[in-house]
Design an enzyme around this catalytic site. Structure first.
Site, PDB file in Angstrom:
ATOM      1  N   LEU A 126      -5.819  35.888  24.027  1.00  0.00           N
ATOM      2  CA  LEU A 126      -5.432  35.027  25.108  1.00  0.00           C
ATOM      3  C   LEU A 126      -4.221  34.336  24.599  1.00  0.00           C
ATOM      4  O   LEU A 126      -3.863  33.553  25.435  1.00  0.00           O
ATOM      5  CB  LEU A 126      -6.404  34.123  25.789  1.00  0.00           C
ATOM      6  CG  LEU A 126      -7.506  34.994  26.422  1.00  0.00           C
ATOM      7  CD1 LEU A 126      -8.554  34.106  26.930  1.00  0.00           C
ATOM      8  CD2 LEU A 126      -7.018  35.673  27.776  1.00  0.00           C
ATOM      9  N   LYS A 141      -4.672  31.875  21.660  1.00  0.00           N
ATOM     10  CA  LYS A 141      -5.049  30.664  20.907  1.00  0.00           C
ATOM     11  C   LYS A 141      -4.010  30.102  20.082  1.00  0.00           C
ATOM     12  O   LYS A 141      -4.057  28.928  20.012  1.00  0.00           O
ATOM     13  CB  LYS A 141      -6.337  30.957  20.353  1.00  0.00           C
ATOM     14  CG  LYS A 141      -7.726  30.242  21.015  1.00  0.00           C
ATOM     15  CD  LYS A 141      -8.956  30.836  19.993  1.00  0.00           C
ATOM     16  CE  LYS A 141      -9.196  31.861  19.832  1.00  0.00           C
ATOM     17  NZ  LYS A 141      -9.690  32.539  19.097  1.00  0.00           N
ATOM     18  N   THR A 179     -13.621  32.461  38.868  1.00  0.00           N
ATOM     19  CA  THR A 179     -13.885  31.475  37.987  1.00  0.00           C
ATOM     20  C   THR A 179     -15.261  31.793  37.113  1.00  0.00           C
ATOM     21  O   THR A 179     -15.403  31.163  36.108  1.00  0.00           O
ATOM     22  CB  THR A 179     -14.144  30.107  38.491  1.00  0.00           C
ATOM     23  OG1 THR A 179     -15.183  30.192  39.253  1.00  0.00           O
ATOM     24  CG2 THR A 179     -13.186  29.849  39.501  1.00  0.00           C
ATOM     25  N   PRO A 223     -16.080  34.298  34.797  1.00  0.00           N
ATOM     26  CA  PRO A 223     -15.968  34.531  33.260  1.00  0.00           C
ATOM     27  C   PRO A 223     -15.929  33.095  32.816  1.00  0.00           C
ATOM     28  O   PRO A 223     -16.667  32.943  31.653  1.00  0.00           O
ATOM     29  CB  PRO A 223     -14.884  35.318  33.297  1.00  0.00           C
ATOM     30  CG  PRO A 223     -14.584  35.980  34.525  1.00  0.00           C
ATOM     31  CD  PRO A 223     -15.118  35.120  35.599  1.00  0.00           C
ATOM     32  N   CYS A 260      12.531  43.916   2.334  1.00  0.00           N
ATOM     33  CA  CYS A 260      11.560  44.481   1.348  1.00  0.00           C
ATOM     34  C   CYS A 260      11.755  45.793   1.201  1.00  0.00           C
ATOM     35  O   CYS A 260      12.538  46.543   0.551  1.00  0.00           O
ATOM     36  CB  CYS A 260      10.348  43.873   1.687  1.00  0.00           C
ATOM     37  SG  CYS A 260       9.131  43.634   0.089  1.00  0.00           S
ATOM     38  N   HIS A 274      11.100  38.226   1.820  1.00  0.00           N
ATOM     39  CA  HIS A 274      10.491  38.211   3.421  1.00  0.00           C
ATOM     40  C   HIS A 274      11.207  37.172   4.231  1.00  0.00           C
ATOM     41  O   HIS A 274      10.418  36.009   4.400  1.00  0.00           O
ATOM     42  CB  HIS A 274       9.176  38.426   3.771  1.00  0.00           C
ATOM     43  CG  HIS A 274       8.399  39.608   3.384  1.00  0.00           C
ATOM     44  ND1 HIS A 274       8.475  40.557   4.457  1.00  0.00           N
ATOM     45  CD2 HIS A 274       8.007  40.167   2.228  1.00  0.00           C
ATOM     46  CE1 HIS A 274       7.867  41.599   3.651  1.00  0.00           C
ATOM     47  NE2 HIS A 274       7.478  41.397   2.470  1.00  0.00           N
ATOM     48  N   GLU A 329      11.950  36.693   7.110  1.00  0.00           N
ATOM     49  CA  GLU A 329      11.267  36.201   8.502  1.00  0.00           C
ATOM     50  C   GLU A 329      10.499  35.286   8.508  1.00  0.00           C
ATOM     51  O   GLU A 329      10.042  34.544   9.451  1.00  0.00           O
ATOM     52  CB  GLU A 329      10.585  37.594   9.123  1.00  0.00           C
ATOM     53  CG  GLU A 329       9.566  38.118   8.475  1.00  0.00           C
ATOM     54  CD  GLU A 329       9.747  39.163   7.164  1.00  0.00           C
ATOM     55  OE1 GLU A 329      10.897  38.956   6.499  1.00  0.00           O
ATOM     56  OE2 GLU A 329       9.045  39.809   6.790  1.00  0.00           O
TER      57      GLU A 329
END
Ligand code: GLN
Length: 578
Positions: free
Chosen positions: A60, A62, A232, A234, A424, A549, A551
């Site tokens: 979701l 988090k 609502t 869940p 890499c 790396h 990124e």
């Protein structure tokens, strides 16, 4: 013992120096710094804790929610850090398949961690460390090791209190060092393995007292098309489950496809025991970087400050909003080929895709990614698969699958002067391609794929002794020295840089002469010159391969110098074609 300490902490204003010293002596966990209270006493400074749990289903967001809340508090002037606690038994995700778990994020101090740490770094512009990540595996490992050493003095070692104490100790690692510590609990409430973690949250909140801790629950409110309604139930069930563990959320973040109207929020508030204003919608955003602005619109940061008794200063999101605006409405558009083999789970390259968004915004350019499966690249398909591409990035990876495809793609962009960025394994493939096709070594390879006399990429002596898989690669930040006359230096504008690593194999120095004499430039090495870190082709518009790396160090708003330079070169290539 710890409870008496904690109770005293919640009564902070009245603690005098004698009591404080006494309490600090008793303390088992890390000692927070002292500060002078309004009454003039020296008292330990403790942090405010925000626990973030998730319900209904996973994925979701988090990590994005935690990062966004962190950013809002930071932009109000508070110091913030975020911890991720994962209830799985692996000691770290280092040995997990990226297709299942997504990218393994690496910190400066060499921890292999969940990719959410990347979000925390990107949003908060703060470097995470080993202490920002814990798994059930690590917790149990430490408790069992202590038990074997006789550390529990004959006691029966149990989930409560020994495992929960170890979790709390980890949660307190930054206590007093930040104004706010956000603790994200991985998984979904109701999972068997998350129980000790929820119990630790409950206990810690009790110890620090109300007003010093907050529970935020991220839930899902599905939209049922046939009924034309948001449901609502869940969310009600999820909150009920949380309450069974003694946790009543203060704030609900409701993920939904459509906006929650007043009626729905009132219903959730009533059934979940949460104030109506604290039922906050988290609807799908055009970009994840917009989420903090959406939360701010619903005054989430104000509510958090109020509930935690944090003195509010003005929220400043000006720079952030400009960054989001550039992501949403850029001037230019380019297509970058991302050549990799974990394409079925885009989370495998999370930091790379985010780094492109940052670098795109800085270059006022939308970066469309074309995912190219390296296993599909053959002599016959390479031209079509790479047609109309403005630049390619060859991704990191492990194992021989897809290697020949990567090498063919590199040959194509080298010859056609299309910007190339190798990370890499991508850099290692570029060295192999150059050795085979330019330096006359058709059998060139990496020891990882085929051991022979032409291993231009090879294991370093220290790696030859390694037998265990977990945590044994070259990991974390290492310094690198750049040559001034190079593309890398032009990007970083500095001779001394530090970048993060996660690999076993290295450029083989036995071939330095053979390769450099044919035009391969080694533009970055370890300070002692022993390890090759950056290679380039000077006779090419932009051809750079890096053993590290980059990124992992790209942050929102500021981006990463190499990604910014690569996008700039790819944009120049695109504009030239017009
Ligand atoms: N498999 C290569 C190595 O271990 C590259 C690893 C990577 O791309 N992170 O050296």
């Amino acid at each position: 013992m710890r409870r008496s300490y904690a109770n005293a902490l919640s009564n902070r204003a009245n603690i005098c120096i004698f009591e404080t010293v006494h309490l600090l002596r008793q303390r088992i966990v890390t000692t927070p710094p002292l500060f002078r209270s309004s009454t003039g006493c020296l008292v330990p400074k403790t942090s405010k804790f925000i626990f973030i749990t998730g319900g209904v289903l996973s994925s979701l967001g988090k990590g994005i929610a935690s990062s966004s809340i962190g950013l809002l508090l930071r932009q109000r002037g508070f110091s913030v850090t975020v911890q991720k606690l994962d209830p799985y038994i692996n000691v770290d995700p280092g040995t997990m398949n990226p297709l299942q778990h997504g990218e393994v994020f690496v910190t400066d101090d060499g921890a292999e961690a969940d990719l959410d740490l990347g979000h925390y770094e990107r949003y908060l512009d703060v470097s995470m460390s080993r202490q920002n990540t814990s798994t059930a595996g690590q917790v149990y490992f430490d408790v069992i090791t202590r038990e074997r050493q006789g550390g529990y003095l004959g006691k029966t070692v149990q989930v409560v209190p020994h495992i929960t104490d170890e979790i709390k100790k980890r949660m307190r690692a930054f206590d007093g060092k930040f104004d706010v510590i956000i603790i994200e609990i991985g998984g979904t409430v109701g999972d068997i393995e998350s129980l000790p973690f929820l119990e630790a949250c409950r206990q810690l909140r009790h110890e620090v007292g109300r007003g010093n801790a907050l529970d935020i629950h991220l839930t899902y409110v599905p939209y049922i098309k046939s009924a034309g309604e948001l449901k609502t139930k869940p969310t009600q069930h999820s909150v009920k489950t949380l309450m069974e563990f003694g946790i009543t959320p203060d704030l609900l973040l409701c993920r939904a496809e459509v906006s929650l109207d007043r009626e729905i929020r009132a219903k959730i508030a009533l059934f979940c025991n949460v104030e109506e204003r604290s039922v906050i919608e988290a609807i799908d955003a055009q970009t994840i970087y917009e989420v903090p602005m959406m939360f701010a619109k619903h005054k989430l940061d104000e509510i958090v400050c109020e509930k935690l008794n944090l003195k509010k200063s003005k929220l400043n999101l000006d720079t952030w909003s400009r960054f989001v605006h550039r992501i949403k409405s850029p001037k230019h558009e380019i297509t970058i080929g991302l050549v990799g083999k974990y394409n079925k789970n885009p989370d495998s390259y999370k930091s790379i895709t985010e780094a492109f968004i940052h670098a795109g915004a800085i270059n006022n350019t939308r970066v469309n990614l074309r995912w190219i499966d390296s296993e599909e690249i053959t002599k016959d398909t390479v031209k079509t698969l790479l047609a109309d591409i403005d630049g390619i990035l060859v991704a990191p990876g492990f194992g021989s699958r897809g290697i020949e495809g990567k090498i063919l793609a590199i040959e194509h962009v080298r010859k056609n002067l299309i910007p190339f960025f190798g990370i890499c394994l991508g850099m290692q493939c570029a060295v192999i391609e150059f050795a085979r096709n330019v330096a006359g070594m058709p059998l060139a390879n990496s020891t990882e794929f085929k051991k022979n006399k032409f291993n231009v990429i090879d294991l370093m002596p220290e790696q030859r002794k390694v037998t265990e898989k977990g945590g044994t690669m070259r990991l974390g930040a290492y310094p690198c020295h750049l040559e001034k006359k190079s593309r890398a230096f032009a990007a970083y504008k500095s001779e001394h840089i530090s970048e993060r690593h996660r690999h076993r194999y290295e450029f083989n120095n036995d071939f330095t002469e053979q390769l450099t004499s044919k035009g391969l430039k080694i533009s970055g090495t370890s300070p002692d010159g022993r390890l090759v870190e950056v290679i380039e082709l000077p006779n090419h518009p932009w051809f750079v391969g890096v053993q590290f790396h980059p990124e992992l160090k790209s942050r929102a708003v500021t981006g990463h110098p190499l990604f910014v330079a690569f996008i700039k070169a790819s944009l120049a290539n695109a504009l030239e074609k017009l």
